[in-house]
Motif scaffolding. Structure first.
Motif, PDB file in Angstrom:
ATOM      1  N   THR A   1      12.951   1.728  -3.667  1.00  0.00           N
ATOM      2  CA  THR A   1      12.023   2.367  -2.730  1.00  0.00           C
ATOM      3  C   THR A   1      10.999   1.362  -2.222  1.00  0.00           C
ATOM      4  OG1 THR A   1      10.336   4.097  -2.485  1.00  0.00           O
ATOM      5  CG2 THR A   1      10.573   3.154  -4.676  1.00  0.00           C
TER       6      THR A   1
ATOM      7  N   GLN B   1      -0.781  11.397  -3.919  1.00  0.00           N
ATOM      8  CA  GLN B   1       0.350  10.850  -3.158  1.00  0.00           C
ATOM      9  C   GLN B   1       0.803  11.867  -2.136  1.00  0.00           C
ATOM     10  OE1 GLN B   1       2.941  10.112  -6.804  1.00  0.00           O
ATOM     11  NE2 GLN B   1       4.500  10.779  -5.366  1.00  0.00           N
ATOM     12  N   GLY B   2       1.869  11.496  -1.397  1.00  0.00           N
ATOM     13  CA  GLY B   2       2.261  12.294  -0.238  1.00  0.00           C
ATOM     14  C   GLY B   2       2.649  13.723  -0.557  1.00  0.00           C
ATOM     15  N   ARG B   3       3.422  13.902  -1.641  1.00  0.00           N
ATOM     16  CA  ARG B   3       3.943  15.247  -1.891  1.00  0.00           C
ATOM     17  C   ARG B   3       2.840  16.241  -2.244  1.00  0.00           C
ATOM     18  NH1 ARG B   3       8.034  13.167  -6.247  1.00  0.00           N
ATOM     19  NH2 ARG B   3       7.742  11.369  -4.896  1.00  0.00           N
TER      20      ARG B   3
ATOM     21  N   GLU C   1       1.689  17.467   0.997  1.00  0.00           N
ATOM     22  CA  GLU C   1       2.674  18.446   1.494  1.00  0.00           C
ATOM     23  C   GLU C   1       2.479  19.783   0.780  1.00  0.00           C
ATOM     24  OE1 GLU C   1       6.337  16.522   0.436  1.00  0.00           O
ATOM     25  OE2 GLU C   1       6.293  15.165   2.155  1.00  0.00           O
TER      26      GLU C   1
ATOM     27  N   PHE D   1      12.263  14.905   4.717  1.00  0.00           N
ATOM     28  CA  PHE D   1      12.598  14.128   3.544  1.00  0.00           C
ATOM     29  C   PHE D   1      12.713  15.076   2.348  1.00  0.00           C
ATOM     30  CE2 PHE D   1      12.274  10.812   0.253  1.00  0.00           C
ATOM     31  CZ  PHE D   1      13.415  10.149   0.631  1.00  0.00           C
TER      32      PHE D   1
ATOM     33  N   THR E   1      11.224  15.570  -0.608  1.00  0.00           N
ATOM     34  CA  THR E   1      10.074  16.282  -1.178  1.00  0.00           C
ATOM     35  C   THR E   1       9.513  17.297  -0.170  1.00  0.00           C
ATOM     36  OG1 THR E   1       8.592  14.527  -0.428  1.00  0.00           O
ATOM     37  CG2 THR E   1       9.348  14.394  -2.700  1.00  0.00           C
TER      38      THR E   1
ATOM     39  N   ASN F   1      12.804   8.781   7.843  1.00  0.00           N
ATOM     40  CA  ASN F   1      13.378   8.166   6.640  1.00  0.00           C
ATOM     41  C   ASN F   1      14.822   8.596   6.388  1.00  0.00           C
ATOM     42  OD1 ASN F   1      13.675   6.883   4.193  1.00  0.00           O
ATOM     43  ND2 ASN F   1      12.242   8.176   3.089  1.00  0.00           N
TER      44      ASN F   1
ATOM     45  N   ASP G   1       4.476  13.639   9.594  1.00  0.00           N
ATOM     46  CA  ASP G   1       4.670  13.075   8.257  1.00  0.00           C
ATOM     47  C   ASP G   1       4.558  11.566   8.509  1.00  0.00           C
ATOM     48  OD1 ASP G   1       5.682  11.948   5.961  1.00  0.00           O
ATOM     49  OD2 ASP G   1       7.232  13.459   5.676  1.00  0.00           O
TER      50      ASP G   1
ATOM     51  N   CYS H   1       3.945   8.699   6.808  1.00  0.00           N
ATOM     52  CA  CYS H   1       4.124   7.607   5.816  1.00  0.00           C
ATOM     53  C   CYS H   1       4.315   6.220   6.423  1.00  0.00           C
ATOM     54  CB  CYS H   1       5.380   7.816   4.991  1.00  0.00           C
ATOM     55  SG  CYS H   1       5.519   9.337   4.159  1.00  0.00           S
ATOM     56  N   ARG H   2       5.141   6.149   7.463  1.00  0.00           N
ATOM     57  CA  ARG H   2       5.505   4.833   8.009  1.00  0.00           C
ATOM     58  C   ARG H   2       5.082   4.735   9.482  1.00  0.00           C
ATOM     59  NH1 ARG H   2       9.479   6.741   4.506  1.00  0.00           N
ATOM     60  NH2 ARG H   2       9.743   5.445   2.657  1.00  0.00           N
TER      61      ARG H   2
ATOM     62  N   SER I   1       1.777   9.713   2.809  1.00  0.00           N
ATOM     63  CA  SER I   1       1.932   9.005   1.548  1.00  0.00           C
ATOM     64  C   SER I   1       1.499   7.580   1.819  1.00  0.00           C
ATOM     65  CB  SER I   1       3.393   9.037   1.089  1.00  0.00           C
ATOM     66  OG  SER I   1       3.557   8.120   0.032  1.00  0.00           O
TER      67      SER I   1
ATOM     68  N   LYS J   1       3.296   3.950   1.291  1.00  0.00           N
ATOM     69  CA  LYS J   1       4.143   3.203   2.240  1.00  0.00           C
ATOM     70  C   LYS J   1       3.207   2.391   3.142  1.00  0.00           C
ATOM     71  CE  LYS J   1       6.998   6.756   1.002  1.00  0.00           C
ATOM     72  NZ  LYS J   1       6.577   7.788   0.041  1.00  0.00           N
TER      73      LYS J   1
ATOM     74  N   ARG K   1      20.589   3.333   0.465  1.00  0.00           N
ATOM     75  CA  ARG K   1      19.442   2.738   1.136  1.00  0.00           C
ATOM     76  C   ARG K   1      18.896   1.570   0.318  1.00  0.00           C
ATOM     77  NH1 ARG K   1      13.724   5.779   1.351  1.00  0.00           N
ATOM     78  NH2 ARG K   1      13.705   4.930  -0.756  1.00  0.00           N
TER      79      ARG K   1
HETATM   80  C1  P70 Z   1      10.975   6.994  -0.483  1.00  0.00           C
HETATM   81  C2  P70 Z   1       9.964   7.943  -1.109  1.00  0.00           C
HETATM   82  C3  P70 Z   1       8.541   9.570  -0.024  1.00  0.00           C
HETATM   83  C4  P70 Z   1       8.201  10.364   1.137  1.00  0.00           C
HETATM   84  C5  P70 Z   1       8.764  10.089   2.406  1.00  0.00           C
HETATM   85  C6  P70 Z   1       8.446  10.912   3.488  1.00  0.00           C
HETATM   86  C7  P70 Z   1       9.018  10.651   4.846  1.00  0.00           C
HETATM   87  C8  P70 Z   1       7.030  12.194   2.132  1.00  0.00           C
HETATM   88  C9  P70 Z   1       7.309  11.427   1.010  1.00  0.00           C
HETATM   89  C10 P70 Z   1       6.641  11.769  -0.312  1.00  0.00           C
HETATM   90  C11 P70 Z   1      10.529   8.789  -2.221  1.00  0.00           C
HETATM   91  C12 P70 Z   1      11.543   8.137  -3.042  1.00  0.00           C
HETATM   92  C13 P70 Z   1      12.871   8.248  -2.717  1.00  0.00           C
HETATM   93  C14 P70 Z   1      13.831   7.576  -3.448  1.00  0.00           C
HETATM   94  C15 P70 Z   1      13.441   6.775  -4.497  1.00  0.00           C
HETATM   95  C16 P70 Z   1      12.107   6.675  -4.836  1.00  0.00           C
HETATM   96  C17 P70 Z   1      11.149   7.338  -4.081  1.00  0.00           C
HETATM   97  N1  P70 Z   1       9.517   8.803  -0.026  1.00  0.00           N
HETATM   98  N2  P70 Z   1       7.595  11.934   3.312  1.00  0.00           N
HETATM   99  O1  P70 Z   1      11.293   6.011  -1.134  1.00  0.00           O
HETATM  100  O2  P70 Z   1       5.631  10.881  -0.613  1.00  0.00           O
HETATM  101  O3  P70 Z   1       6.368   9.863  -2.789  1.00  0.00           O
HETATM  102  O4  P70 Z   1       3.984   9.710  -2.023  1.00  0.00           O
HETATM  103  O5  P70 Z   1       4.913  11.872  -2.806  1.00  0.00           O
HETATM  104  O6  P70 Z   1       9.587   9.059   2.598  1.00  0.00           O
HETATM  105  O7  P70 Z   1      11.405   7.213   0.647  1.00  0.00           O
HETATM  106  P1  P70 Z   1       5.202  10.569  -2.128  1.00  0.00           P
END
Ligand code: P70
Length: 468
Positions: A49, A98-100, A103, A123, A125, A185, A214, A216-217, A254, A257, A405
């Protein structure tokens, strides 16, 4: 080709350990072939990740020392609030760990059973948090997103026809908000164009439905807008971000990122009533509103990270490094999802392993093989993560994309390590016929990919009829 080199030098190093194939084989068996269950110290290059794995700058580390750990009214909260307001522009700034959690707070406040929340692609979560409220999470991304060969510049765009159909199907009163994930994502880290955001906004205004990001990026998305969308070449990333967020009513973030921190997130929005209810819930489950589950020093690191992530040299390197990996693979004939996204390269497992049917988890099998043979950890984004059981038949409904990924942590690995990853994947691709499928032997009722366990099949099973 233009691959910008690192716009930083290395001040602190963290040793990483090489392991043997035998050791990794043993670890895999003990972990039930789930890479989330492998100790990180036994991974050579960890591309599981890009979340929470970034290297902070000396400026951010210096900021940690200035953390004010007062329960209420820490100065770092005000720095953080100011940084968020200056970029995102929304009235209320609510920190979360964190992000979730952002949410969860948003959806538990505004989403009721029987409602529906559309997104380009949710995504994991996000989907889980919506479904947890008894609501429906609908993906309405443009069709090109599902074609790994289609090189459209903005494959994260919302399909406005599908969005409007969804709104009319469930009724606008049952759509409390619409989300746009920037970059997208689950669809390969693909950006959403400013034009598409503007059009989505216009459509939702007609139905009086709020638009949330959302986010994050977001900086990577803005960089793609600058590179690819007419009229943005000479605009700063900050300027582009400000315009982008001006079309929305709020965002979840989140910061693990594009906040360039190891922990942190937030919710920012304009609606006073929603903010009040969310804040009350925040106090119940996360903490006082000026720290939201974080330490003062974390807020300072986030405030500084949010400004640094907008620097163009940084973003050119960042997006360039991801593209470098993608191009090395593409030129060697390895099937990847194109164009290369902002934070990760995605292998197309269906094409990489055509001999493994989708109900034997080809993407998971590929991720396992890559760890066993080279010590590289990626993550499955396919049937394990997004497959659903049909309530009547008990059979798995497979997602359209079956991918592994490789998410690249920000400012962590050198281009030499990235070249090692490319060589390893290319080597495995030459030997792909020997990779075997998997059988799932344990799954949790929700977010099963984190804890699922598998067994390796010792021969290719006959292809069963699949439900697509
Ligand atoms: C990732 C991590 C978190 C994520 C996100 C989007 C578009 C919200 C969140 C939640 C999660 C992950 C996936 C696979 C392996 C490890 C971790 N994405 N929205 O890598 O945010 O994690 O801070 O609660 O991509 O894409 P948070």
């Amino acid at each position: 080709m233009n691959f910008p080199s690192e716009p930083f030098k290395i001040k602190v190093v963290e040793p990483i350990r090489r392991t043997t194939r035998e050791e990794r084989d043993r670890l895999l068996k003990a972990a039930g072939y789930n890479l989330f269950r492998i100790p990180a110290e036994s991974v050579y290059v960890d591309l599981l990740t890009d979340s929470g794995t970034s290297a902070m700058s000396d400026h951010q580390w210096a900021g940690l020392m200035l953390g004010d750990e007062s329960y209420a009214g820490s100065r770092n909260y005000y720095h953080f609030e100011e940084a968020v307001r200056s970029i995102f522009g929304y009235t209320h700034v609510i920190p979360t760990h964190q992000g979730r959690m952002a949410e969860n707070l948003l959806f538990s406040t505004v989403v009721k059973p029987g409602m529906c929340v559309p997104n380009n692609i949710h995504f994991d979560t996000t989907r889980a948090n919506i479904e947890h409220q008894g609501a429906e999470a609908v993906n309405a991304v443009v069709k090109e997103a599902y074609d790994p060969h289609n090189e459209s510049p903005f494959k994260g765009n919302m399909d406005l026809v599908r969005l409007e159909e969804t709104i009319n199907r469930v009724g606008p009163d049952r759509v409390p908000l619409v989300l746009l994930t920037i970059t997208n994502n689950s669809g390969g880290g693909q950006p959403v164009s400013m034009a598409n955001i503007r059009e989505t906004r216009a459509l939702l205004t007609r139905y009086r439905i709020p638009l949330f990001f959302d986010a994050c990026r977001f900086a990577e998305n803005c960089f793609f807008i600058k590179e690819r969308e007419h009229g943005y070449k000479d605009r700063s990333i900050l300027d582009i971000a400000q315009e982008l967020f001006s079309y929305g009513d709020g965002c979840t973030m989140s910061a693990k990122k594009d906040g360039l921190v190891n922990i942190g997130g937030f919710l920012s929005l304009n609606d006073d009533r929603w903010a009040q209810d969310i804040t009350n819930m925040l106090i119940l489950v996360e903490g006082f509103p000026t720290y939201g589950g974080l330490a003062g020093r974390d807020l300072e690191a986030m405030a500084r990270g949010l400004r640094e992530v907008l620097e163009e040299d940084y973003l050119a390197f960042r997006v360039g490094q991801v593209r470098y990996l993608g191009d090395l693979l593409d030129h060697a004939g390895v099937p990847i999802l194109k164009p290369v996204g902002g934070h990760a390269v995605y292998l197309n497992a269906k094409e990489f392993l055509p001999h493994i049917p989708q109900d034997q988890y080809p993407a998971q099998s590929l991720a396992v093989a890559l760890y066993r043979d080279y010590g590289i950890r990626g993550v499955e984004i396919g049937t394990v993560m997004f497959g659903k059981r049909d309530a009547e038949t008990g059979r798995t409904i497979h997602p359209e994309l079956e991918m592994v990924r490789f998410a690249i942590p920000r400012r962590v690995y050198t281009n030499m390590q990235i070249a090692y990853v490319a060589e390893s994947i290319i080597d495995l691709h030459r030997r792909r016929d020997g990779i075997l499928g998997l059988r799932m032997v344990y799954e949790a009722p929700m977010l099963r990919h984190f804890t699922a366990r598998f067994e390796e099949l010792d021969h290719a099973m006959p292809v069963r009829q699949m439900v697509v």
